[in-house]
Design an enzyme around this catalytic site. Structure first.
Site, short mmCIF file in Angstrom:
data_model
loop_
_atom_site.label_atom_id
_atom_site.label_comp_id
_atom_site.label_asym_id
_atom_site.label_seq_id
_atom_site.Cartn_x
_atom_site.Cartn_y
_atom_site.Cartn_z
N ARG A 174 0.84 -1.21 0.00
CA ARG A 174 0.00 0.00 0.00
C ARG A 174 0.87 1.25 0.00
O ARG A 174 0.54 2.26 -0.60
CB ARG A 174 -0.92 0.00 1.22
CG ARG A 174 -1.96 -1.12 1.15
CD ARG A 174 -2.98 -1.03 2.27
NE ARG A 174 -3.83 -2.20 2.23
CZ ARG A 174 -3.81 -3.20 3.11
NH1 ARG A 174 -3.00 -3.16 4.16
NH2 ARG A 174 -4.60 -4.24 2.96
N PHE A 190 -12.03 -3.98 -6.50
CA PHE A 190 -11.87 -4.97 -5.43
C PHE A 190 -11.29 -4.26 -4.20
O PHE A 190 -10.31 -4.67 -3.61
CB PHE A 190 -10.95 -6.12 -5.86
CG PHE A 190 -11.32 -6.73 -7.19
CD1 PHE A 190 -12.30 -7.70 -7.28
CD2 PHE A 190 -10.69 -6.30 -8.37
CE1 PHE A 190 -12.64 -8.26 -8.51
CE2 PHE A 190 -11.03 -6.86 -9.60
CZ PHE A 190 -12.01 -7.84 -9.67
N ASP A 212 -16.42 -2.18 -5.20
CA ASP A 212 -16.44 -3.54 -4.65
C ASP A 212 -17.86 -4.09 -4.81
O ASP A 212 -18.83 -3.34 -4.77
CB ASP A 212 -16.04 -3.54 -3.18
CG ASP A 212 -15.60 -4.92 -2.71
OD1 ASP A 212 -14.38 -5.16 -2.58
OD2 ASP A 212 -16.48 -5.79 -2.48
N ASN A 239 -20.08 -4.84 -9.79
CA ASN A 239 -19.26 -5.97 -10.22
C ASN A 239 -18.14 -5.44 -11.10
O ASN A 239 -18.38 -4.85 -12.15
CB ASN A 239 -20.14 -6.95 -11.01
CG ASN A 239 -19.37 -8.19 -11.41
OD1 ASN A 239 -18.18 -8.14 -11.71
ND2 ASN A 239 -20.05 -9.32 -11.42
N ALA A 240 -16.91 -5.62 -10.66
CA ALA A 240 -15.76 -5.02 -11.36
C ALA A 240 -15.63 -5.54 -12.79
O ALA A 240 -15.25 -4.78 -13.69
CB ALA A 240 -14.49 -5.30 -10.58
N ASP A 260 -7.18 -5.74 -7.07
CA ASP A 260 -6.78 -6.70 -6.02
C ASP A 260 -7.88 -7.73 -5.82
O ASP A 260 -8.52 -7.77 -4.76
CB ASP A 260 -6.48 -5.93 -4.72
CG ASP A 260 -5.92 -6.84 -3.63
OD1 ASP A 260 -5.52 -7.99 -3.95
OD2 ASP A 260 -5.88 -6.42 -2.46
N CYS A 300 -3.56 -13.18 -5.39
CA CYS A 300 -3.31 -13.95 -4.16
C CYS A 300 -3.60 -15.44 -4.37
O CYS A 300 -3.66 -16.19 -3.40
CB CYS A 300 -4.10 -13.38 -2.99
SG CYS A 300 -5.86 -13.37 -3.28
N1 SAH Z 1 -7.60 -4.55 -1.63
C1 SAH Z 1 -8.22 -5.03 -0.42
C2 SAH Z 1 -8.52 -6.51 -0.43
C3 SAH Z 1 -9.42 -6.99 -1.52
S1 SAH Z 1 -10.13 -8.55 -1.20
C4 SAH Z 1 -7.32 -4.70 0.76
O1 SAH Z 1 -6.13 -4.51 0.58
O2 SAH Z 1 -7.83 -4.69 1.88
C5 SAH Z 1 -11.09 -8.80 -2.61
C6 SAH Z 1 -12.38 -7.99 -2.69
O3 SAH Z 1 -12.98 -8.24 -3.96
C7 SAH Z 1 -13.43 -8.36 -1.66
O4 SAH Z 1 -13.78 -7.22 -0.91
C8 SAH Z 1 -14.66 -8.84 -2.48
O5 SAH Z 1 -15.90 -8.37 -1.96
C9 SAH Z 1 -14.39 -8.17 -3.82
N2 SAH Z 1 -14.98 -8.80 -5.01
C10 SAH Z 1 -15.09 -10.12 -5.30
N3 SAH Z 1 -15.62 -10.30 -6.53
C11 SAH Z 1 -15.84 -9.05 -7.03
C12 SAH Z 1 -16.36 -8.57 -8.27
N4 SAH Z 1 -16.75 -9.39 -9.23
N5 SAH Z 1 -16.44 -7.23 -8.45
C13 SAH Z 1 -16.04 -6.36 -7.47
N6 SAH Z 1 -15.53 -6.78 -6.29
C14 SAH Z 1 -15.45 -8.09 -6.07
#
Ligand code: SAH
Length: 356
Positions: A174, A190, A212, A239-240, A260, A300
């Site tokens: 970060r 995400f 998210d 939805n991303a 992420d 991850c």
């Molecule tokens: N960057 C964050 C961690 C992300 S974890 C940090 O550092 O704290 C992954 C995230 O992706 C979760 O919050 C989950 O809700 C989200 N996610 C899962 N599928 C998704 C999608 N299709 N579109 C948007 N977000 C999504």
């Protein structure tokens, strides 16, 4: 019997190690020690936790850290996250779960914590014949904890947040966006509780948008932004995959795009699906960048090796018809140490590229 301590030997009766057994698991014995004179008892866990803490102190992760990172700390299937004076634990295998009170006693003795919480609501426990549970392992406390990271404040919901509530493994990454976000228009997908996006706003981004799919994550992210008095930042539930596709068609442009996503697969059979997912999302991300912009991208999924991840990014760049240069490529923070003989210990890939 499942959960009991067992010794393992070579065919010619040479001692290999002592660990816990579960005949129901694909891994029959998980080793706790290679030292034949070492007994597995309360003291064993106290001493192991002492070692874990000494290591984190040496490498500089004390306030918030992954205190125990399972296999990499010779405590297979045990996770302990420390959020200042609070601790969250996961005992994912039966043979570790039977030692839960020893682990709690050790934490109490070493830290005099304000609270301990169990996040054993993980489906793999059922494969080991255990129920999914969560709850207090200390007197009850307010499960919304406030932590500091890189001079910023975040709420961590240890009861209802994802995994243990917060992704400590990205804490150094970060910080690494500090220079590239200055004056930039930033899109983060995400976002979860908004950590990367809040860092971007704090480091001087002109405008930040985080998305998210989870409404509760977006709510928490918005609160975290307010907590840090940041104004040039917004969060949106979407939805991303759909949104990035739509926006790249509409030719929206950003200076920095951050991705992420959660792990796309845990099994080798569906690895190809994960590869396709990473390629797709990164391709979309690149298309949304102005020339000279930066893509900040993570993976991850532990079955996707660092080499494979770089290959996927190259494929995405080729399809997007963009030239890329690598700025930085790193992994999880050092409180999640990597043991090269234990594959799953190196799971995080964190990459920044310049997209020309
Ligand atoms: N960057 C964050 C961690 C992300 S974890 C940090 O550092 O704290 C992954 C995230 O992706 C979760 O919050 C989950 O809700 C989200 N996610 C899962 N599928 C998704 C999608 N299709 N579109 C948007 N977000 C999504």
């Amino acid at each position: 019997m499942g959960g009991e301590i067992a010794d393992t030997y070579t065919h010619d009766r040479k001692f290999i190690g002592r660990g816990y057994i579960n005949p129901k698991s694909q891994i029959l014995v998980r080793l706790l020690t290679r030292n034949q004179s070492q007994q597995i008892n309360e003291d064993f866990f106290l001493n192991r936790l002492k070692d874990c803490w000494a290591y984190r102190q040496k490498v500089g992760y004390t306030e918030n850290c992954r205190l125990v990172f399972g296999e990499a700390d010779s405590l297979p299937q045990l996770i302990v996250d420390k959020f200042n004076d609070y601790f969250v634990i996961q005992t994912v295998a039966l043979g570790m779960d039977v030692w839960k009170s020893a682990i709690v006693n050790a934490i109490n003795q070493l830290f005099r914590p304000r609270g301990i919480y169990e996040r054993n609501d993980v489906p793999v426990r059922e494969l080991e014949g255990m129920p999914q549970i969560k709850g207090f392992l200390s007197a009850p406390f307010d499960t919304k904890i406030l932590i500091n990271e890189n001079g910023l404040k975040f709420y961590v919901d240890v009861e209802n947040g994802q995994k243990t509530g917060y992704f400590l493994d990205q804490q150094d990454n970060r910080r690494s966006i500090q220079h590239i976000v200055k004056g930039a228009e930033v899109l983060g997908a995400f976002t979860y509780t908004g950590t990367f996006e809040i860092h971007a706003a704090h480091y001087g981004a002109k405008k930040v948008l985080g998305i998210d799919i989870s409404e509760s994550a977006v709510r928490q992210a918005t609160q975290n932004a307010e907590l840090n008095n940041l104004k040039n930042i917004q969060f949106q539930t979407a939805n991303a995959f759909d949104l990035l596709k739509q926006w790249s068609k509409e030719e929206r442009k950003y200076d920095v795009v951050m991705l992420d996503p959660p792990a796309f697969t845990k099994s080798r059979e569906t690895l190809q699906k994960a590869v396709t997912g990473y390629k797709e999302i990164n391709l979309r991300g690149m298309k949304l960048l102005r020339p000279g912009g930066f893509l900040v991208t993570s993976s991850c999924t532990n079955l996707v090796s660092p080499e494979l991840f770089l290959e996927i990014i190259e494929m995405a760049a080729k399809d997007a018809r963009r030239k890329i240069r690598r700025v930085l490529f790193q992994t999880q923070s050092a409180d999640h140490p990597i043991v090269s003989t234990i594959e799953a210990t190196q799971y995080l890939k964190f990459l920044i590229i310049e997209v020309q």
